[in-house]
Scaffold this motif. Sequence first.
Motif, PDB file in Angstrom:
ATOM      1  N   LEU A  34      -8.875   4.422   5.269  1.00  0.00           N
ATOM      2  CA  LEU A  34      -8.841   5.607   6.123  1.00  0.00           C
ATOM      3  C   LEU A  34      -8.847   5.172   7.584  1.00  0.00           C
ATOM      4  CD1 LEU A  34     -10.948   6.152   3.538  1.00  0.00           C
ATOM      5  CD2 LEU A  34     -10.831   8.456   4.451  1.00  0.00           C
ATOM      6  N   THR A  35      -7.942   5.731   8.358  1.00  0.00           N
ATOM      7  CA  THR A  35      -7.825   5.390   9.779  1.00  0.00           C
ATOM      8  C   THR A  35      -7.891   6.673  10.605  1.00  0.00           C
ATOM      9  OG1 THR A  35      -6.427   3.496   9.233  1.00  0.00           O
ATOM     10  CG2 THR A  35      -6.421   4.237  11.524  1.00  0.00           C
ATOM     11  N   ASN A  36      -8.720   6.663  11.639  1.00  0.00           N
ATOM     12  CA  ASN A  36      -8.870   7.811  12.524  1.00  0.00           C
ATOM     13  C   ASN A  36      -7.931   7.656  13.713  1.00  0.00           C
ATOM     14  OD1 ASN A  36      -9.651   9.994  14.043  1.00  0.00           O
ATOM     15  ND2 ASN A  36     -11.733   9.262  14.451  1.00  0.00           N
ATOM     16  N   GLY A  37      -6.847   8.456  13.742  1.00  0.00           N
ATOM     17  CA  GLY A  37      -5.898   8.405  14.843  1.00  0.00           C
ATOM     18  C   GLY A  37      -6.200   9.387  15.947  1.00  0.00           C
ATOM     19  N   ARG A  38      -7.310  10.090  15.840  1.00  0.00           N
ATOM     20  CA  ARG A  38      -7.689  11.045  16.885  1.00  0.00           C
ATOM     21  C   ARG A  38      -8.369  10.327  18.041  1.00  0.00           C
ATOM     22  NH1 ARG A  38     -10.589  16.120  13.748  1.00  0.00           N
ATOM     23  NH2 ARG A  38      -8.883  16.673  12.330  1.00  0.00           N
ATOM     24  N   ASP A  39      -8.611  11.095  19.105  1.00  0.00           N
ATOM     25  CA  ASP A  39      -9.401  10.561  20.210  1.00  0.00           C
ATOM     26  C   ASP A  39     -10.857  10.992  20.124  1.00  0.00           C
ATOM     27  OD1 ASP A  39      -9.054  13.209  20.659  1.00  0.00           O
ATOM     28  OD2 ASP A  39      -8.257  13.055  22.697  1.00  0.00           O
ATOM     29  N   GLN A  40     -11.212  11.627  18.979  1.00  0.00           N
ATOM     30  CA  GLN A  40     -12.590  12.034  18.738  1.00  0.00           C
ATOM     31  C   GLN A  40     -13.007  11.553  17.347  1.00  0.00           C
ATOM     32  OE1 GLN A  40     -12.718  16.269  19.150  1.00  0.00           O
ATOM     33  NE2 GLN A  40     -12.496  16.258  21.380  1.00  0.00           N
ATOM     34  N   PRO A  41     -14.299  11.339  17.126  1.00  0.00           N
ATOM     35  CA  PRO A  41     -14.760  10.868  15.816  1.00  0.00           C
ATOM     36  C   PRO A  41     -14.524  11.913  14.728  1.00  0.00           C
ATOM     37  CG  PRO A  41     -16.445  10.531  17.502  1.00  0.00           C
ATOM     38  CD  PRO A  41     -15.402  11.405  18.116  1.00  0.00           C
ATOM     39  N   LEU A  67     -16.536   8.393  11.515  1.00  0.00           N
ATOM     40  CA  LEU A  67     -15.468   7.405  11.688  1.00  0.00           C
ATOM     41  C   LEU A  67     -14.985   7.500  13.126  1.00  0.00           C
ATOM     42  CD1 LEU A  67     -13.713   5.262  10.308  1.00  0.00           C
ATOM     43  CD2 LEU A  67     -12.079   7.065   9.728  1.00  0.00           C
ATOM     44  N   GLN A  68     -15.203   6.403  13.858  1.00  0.00           N
ATOM     45  CA  GLN A  68     -14.902   6.417  15.283  1.00  0.00           C
ATOM     46  C   GLN A  68     -13.383   6.443  15.527  1.00  0.00           C
ATOM     47  OE1 GLN A  68     -16.996   6.810  17.602  1.00  0.00           O
ATOM     48  NE2 GLN A  68     -18.944   6.496  16.526  1.00  0.00           N
ATOM     49  N   PRO A  69     -12.936   6.861  16.723  1.00  0.00           N
ATOM     50  CA  PRO A  69     -11.504   6.855  17.049  1.00  0.00           C
ATOM     51  C   PRO A  69     -10.899   5.465  16.925  1.00  0.00           C
ATOM     52  CG  PRO A  69     -12.736   8.142  18.653  1.00  0.00           C
ATOM     53  CD  PRO A  69     -13.752   7.473  17.793  1.00  0.00           C
ATOM     54  N   GLU A  70      -9.679   5.392  16.383  1.00  0.00           N
ATOM     55  CA  GLU A  70      -8.928   4.152  16.177  1.00  0.00           C
ATOM     56  C   GLU A  70      -9.623   3.188  15.218  1.00  0.00           C
ATOM     57  OE1 GLU A  70      -5.952   3.975  17.255  1.00  0.00           O
ATOM     58  OE2 GLU A  70      -6.110   5.828  18.400  1.00  0.00           O
ATOM     59  N   ALA A  71     -10.641   3.638  14.540  1.00  0.00           N
ATOM     60  CA  ALA A  71     -11.347   2.778  13.586  1.00  0.00           C
ATOM     61  C   ALA A  71     -10.805   3.013  12.186  1.00  0.00           C
ATOM     62  CB  ALA A  71     -12.846   3.048  13.634  1.00  0.00           C
ATOM     63  N   SER A  77       0.843  -1.191   0.000  1.00  0.00           N
ATOM     64  CA  SER A  77       0.000   0.000   0.000  1.00  0.00           C
ATOM     65  C   SER A  77       0.881   1.244   0.000  1.00  0.00           C
ATOM     66  CB  SER A  77      -0.918   0.017   1.222  1.00  0.00           C
ATOM     67  OG  SER A  77      -1.841  -1.045   1.181  1.00  0.00           O
ATOM     68  N   HIS A  78       0.378   2.305  -0.589  1.00  0.00           N
ATOM     69  CA  HIS A  78       1.116   3.563  -0.679  1.00  0.00           C
ATOM     70  C   HIS A  78       0.461   4.594   0.230  1.00  0.00           C
ATOM     71  CE1 HIS A  78       3.013   1.809  -4.261  1.00  0.00           C
ATOM     72  NE2 HIS A  78       1.782   1.451  -4.619  1.00  0.00           N
ATOM     73  N   GLU A  79       1.306   5.386   0.858  1.00  0.00           N
ATOM     74  CA  GLU A  79       0.775   6.400   1.775  1.00  0.00           C
ATOM     75  C   GLU A  79       0.227   7.583   0.978  1.00  0.00           C
ATOM     76  OE1 GLU A  79       2.457   7.815   5.872  1.00  0.00           O
ATOM     77  OE2 GLU A  79       3.305   9.110   4.292  1.00  0.00           O
ATOM     78  N   LEU A  80      -1.000   7.931   1.256  1.00  0.00           N
ATOM     79  CA  LEU A  80      -1.626   9.068   0.599  1.00  0.00           C
ATOM     80  C   LEU A  80      -1.641  10.295   1.525  1.00  0.00           C
ATOM     81  CD1 LEU A  80      -3.160  10.031  -1.948  1.00  0.00           C
ATOM     82  CD2 LEU A  80      -5.282   9.346  -0.816  1.00  0.00           C
ATOM     83  N   LEU A  81      -1.870  10.059   2.798  1.00  0.00           N
ATOM     84  CA  LEU A  81      -1.916  11.157   3.759  1.00  0.00           C
ATOM     85  C   LEU A  81      -1.391  10.652   5.104  1.00  0.00           C
ATOM     86  CD1 LEU A  81      -2.839  14.095   4.397  1.00  0.00           C
ATOM     87  CD2 LEU A  81      -5.074  13.137   5.036  1.00  0.00           C
ATOM     88  N   HIS A  82      -0.298  11.283   5.580  1.00  0.00           N
ATOM     89  CA  HIS A  82       0.258  10.892   6.877  1.00  0.00           C
ATOM     90  C   HIS A  82      -0.631  11.440   7.989  1.00  0.00           C
ATOM     91  CE1 HIS A  82       3.122  10.680  10.266  1.00  0.00           C
ATOM     92  NE2 HIS A  82       3.658   9.668   9.567  1.00  0.00           N
ATOM     93  N   ARG A  83      -0.670  10.696   9.082  1.00  0.00           N
ATOM     94  CA  ARG A  83      -1.601  11.112  10.145  1.00  0.00           C
ATOM     95  C   ARG A  83      -1.183  12.431  10.795  1.00  0.00           C
ATOM     96  NH1 ARG A  83      -0.583   9.990  15.552  1.00  0.00           N
ATOM     97  NH2 ARG A  83       1.359   8.889  15.961  1.00  0.00           N
ATOM     98  N   MET A  84       0.104  12.773  10.705  1.00  0.00           N
ATOM     99  CA  MET A  84       0.516  14.068  11.231  1.00  0.00           C
ATOM    100  C   MET A  84       0.023  15.197  10.330  1.00  0.00           C
ATOM    101  SD  MET A  84       1.997  13.371  14.032  1.00  0.00           S
ATOM    102  CE  MET A  84       2.747  14.961  14.392  1.00  0.00           C
ATOM    103  N   SER A  85       0.158  14.992   9.008  1.00  0.00           N
ATOM    104  CA  SER A  85      -0.332  16.005   8.061  1.00  0.00           C
ATOM    105  C   SER A  85      -1.851  16.063   8.044  1.00  0.00           C
ATOM    106  CB  SER A  85       0.198  15.707   6.660  1.00  0.00           C
ATOM    107  OG  SER A  85       1.615  15.635   6.660  1.00  0.00           O
ATOM    108  N   GLY A  86      -2.477  14.932   8.296  1.00  0.00           N
ATOM    109  CA  GLY A  86      -3.941  14.876   8.253  1.00  0.00           C
ATOM    110  C   GLY A  86      -4.595  15.124   9.582  1.00  0.00           C
ATOM    111  N   LYS A  87      -3.835  15.640  10.571  1.00  0.00           N
ATOM    112  CA  LYS A  87      -4.397  15.963  11.900  1.00  0.00           C
ATOM    113  C   LYS A  87      -5.107  14.755  12.512  1.00  0.00           C
ATOM    114  CE  LYS A  87      -5.092  20.858  10.784  1.00  0.00           C
ATOM    115  NZ  LYS A  87      -6.039  21.988  10.726  1.00  0.00           N
ATOM    116  N   GLY A  88      -4.437  13.624  12.401  1.00  0.00           N
ATOM    117  CA  GLY A  88      -4.989  12.398  12.972  1.00  0.00           C
ATOM    118  C   GLY A  88      -5.599  11.471  11.944  1.00  0.00           C
ATOM    119  N   LEU A  89      -5.911  11.974  10.726  1.00  0.00           N
ATOM    120  CA  LEU A  89      -6.482  11.145   9.668  1.00  0.00           C
ATOM    121  C   LEU A  89      -5.350  10.598   8.813  1.00  0.00           C
ATOM    122  CD1 LEU A  89      -8.848  10.014   7.994  1.00  0.00           C
ATOM    123  CD2 LEU A  89      -8.866  12.182   6.736  1.00  0.00           C
TER     124      LEU A  89
END
Length: 921
Positions: free
Chosen positions: A759-766, A791-795, A723-735
């Motif tokens: 898509l993965t939600n790395g935030r602690d909020q949806p 999209l729920q947190p960590e989902a 898989s190729h990275e499209l958006l890093h979670r730091m650049s995507g503010k958790g996404l």
Amino acid sequence: MLSSMSTNNLSYNEQGGGAEPAVELGQESTPTASGSTAAAGLFSTDFKKNEDLKEMLESNKESLKLEAMKRIVGLIAKGKNASELFPAVVKNVASKNIELKKLVYVYLVRYAEEQQDLALLSISTFQRALKDPNQLIRASALRVLSSIRVPIIVPIMMLAIKEAATDLSPYVRKTAAHAIQKLYSLDPEQKEHLIEVIDKLLKDKSTLVAGSVVMAFEEVCPDRIDLIHKNYRKLCNLLVDVEEWGQVVIITMLTRYARTQFLSPWREDALFDENSEKAFYDSDVEKEKADSKPYMMDPDHRLLLRNTKPLLQSRNTAVSVLAQQGHSAAESRNALCTEVQYIVLQNIATMSIQRKGMFEPFLKSFYVRSTDATHIKTLKLEILTNLATEANISTILREFQTYVKSQDKQFAATTIQAIGRCATNISEITDTCLNGLVLLLSNRDETVVAECVVVIKKLLQTQPSQHSDIIKHMAKLLDNITVPMARASILWLIGEYCERVPKIAPDVLRKVAKSFTSEEDIVKLQTLNLAAKLYLTNSKQTKLLTQYILNLGKYDQNYDIRDRTRFLRQLIVPNEKSGALSKYAKRILLASKPAPVLESAFKDRDRFQLGTLSHTLNAKASGYLELSDWPTVAPDQSVRNVEVMEPVKEWAPSLGKPKATKSDDKFYSDSGEEEEQEEEASESGSSGSSSSSSEEESSSGSGGRTSCRLCCLLSPVFVPPKSHELLHRMSGKGLAVSYHFPRQPCAYSHRMVSVQLTLTNGRDQPLEDICVGEAGPPGIAIHRFATIERLQPEASITVSMGIDFNDSTQAANFQLCTKTDQFSVSIQPAVGELLMPVTMTEQDFLKEQGQLTGMNESSVTITIAPDSMSSQPVGRKVVSVANMGVVPSSQNNGTASLSGRQTSNTEHMYRAVLTDFHQVE
């Protein structure tokens, strides 16, 4: 491909049905959990929904997988949403455990239409399952394939249906008939090809297939009666043994067929005796009268009647009703024993109007029981009234006398109406019925008395001169009767025959004038009519009364009464403004009126097919197909004659079934396989298709071929797991977003490349409202995925999108948007991802290769290790970077050929030929 898809722990409840169904699933799948643990899981953000089921499905033990599937199917049976388990379930579709595979297909049939993108990823597995030795697996695979409602797989579905239609298993052929309707609804342009399949399945002699193929016929081409001709007699003979709901469909179709192909047996000049069951069903016909025109029932018509007669006693009420509908001589005794009494009685009420002799022997079957519901009692009354004749009227009237005393007042009033109809239809009993109704005028129940007044009023119109005493008696009842219709009927009678009761009529007008303002509108209108008629015939006694009533009517609240008042004043009281019409006032108001005709409410219902919703409602319902009129001239009977012919092969034999070999020495040989496949290709009618070896089938992984020999899509030979990275979670503010190319045909357009995003939600909020925003540059088209509402947190969630790169490796730029942010991203494909594999024979490959020389040709020399001196390692390297198909080769000289086409153009083909290998020195 499947393993990478299942490791993302996708959560599809967030996309589909919200979080609550998922919690229910989690509770259901962990019945042994303690109360405290369950409570902690419900309120914990780290709660993993159905995690135990996923772990069981991914284990190496077949027993755990089987147990998990049983629990999942149990959840589905309870109405729970188990769609989030799709990735974990579909991975087991290729299991060798037959019981597990059956349960997996049960699940896939349920969710294939909802999870089309994910189902497309396993389409090659479904195609291989069409060749499975187990008939249930083959049928289930076809059922799942036909549930994927994506136009791009229409050719694959069509080929699968054609092959399944010639399967040795009738269950698979039945499933093929069901799939025909699904494919037709998806792509109506396939109608002609589907008709060919229906024509072949109509010749099937299995009772399991008959009902399903007739249903497909009714759905796709109900007007193609010519397809039924040769199969008519076979369908009639199979009818009794077909399953119940198949009988319903076949009877409906054969009824329509009979109305177009046979003469009516109910013609007035026919020799058929409606009271003789033998004359109707048997071939022996009694001697007709010398002056009657002979009618001989068509043997095929009699065949239909004979084979539907036993179905009148079917345990399935729908079959019983439809058998009665298609039958010209239904036996009412048997039909009335079903729980659909209401529909059956409606059918009999319609038929009994014109065919009394059919039901007269069973008159007592229609007697009302105390336990019958009111609507059933009413229908039985209707039938008894229709069957009334001079011979049985005394028996029926005695029965009616009992009904009038019923505690059900509505039923008693309906009985009085039935007595009035009998009195009208049979003139010999008119006086008897009138006298009986007059006696009922002293009944204590006002409803009964009111109905008697209305009926007597109608009967008196037939012979008023003989019943002046009855009119006088009814006038005396006016003080006690309060029902508006009854009071209006008495006033109408007195006004109509006021000259026969000259002393009573003015006094009646005086009484109603006192209560005029409190009367109902219908009584006021008849009071105005009575006043106008008495003004013209006895103005000396009624002039002042009439003026008083007209003045009251002039200011009434109802505009109908005010209009009637103004009209009558100008008509009966001449003045300067009156026109010439007032000269004819007596001729207008006192003209003799025809007696009313009391008819059955079912008189005109025979225009609708018995047993249908339209017949029940007495109005044409949506989707109703009208029966055609009986032909005046009998059509040619020979169209149903079937010639005895030698059996011929039809298409390819059943997938997964071994064919008879020509000789033992070719049983395991490659040449024998090639000959068999050449035979299959020629039978399937695919234009220009030639033989393909077993290597091609194994390498392609596809169970289907299309008629185009160059552009038949294959399943990918290799799918890169990276898989190729499209958006890093730091650049995507958790996404965090990654993408990969599944190398599957794009469901949205053949010009597009299919791309899967995770898509993965790395935030602690949806995260909410995730979607694709603006896209570019010009020339590049993007089919966006549906908005992800939450999209729920960590989902994580996987979605599909299509991109048309316009024959270039230029990056597709677009924005990923959330409810609060926007992120610019781009996807740049490798040139190998712009291709799609195609299948072709070695001969076709060499022919195409000869046309792509010169500028279209590129050569390169590569160096490989000695242990890789074969075509397989090199071929694997090529397909790892280019989405191409392997062309089978008859030569074992280290040569490998691959083929593919551009996704954006079906005409242009890419070819790769690997011929020379140089050993490393």
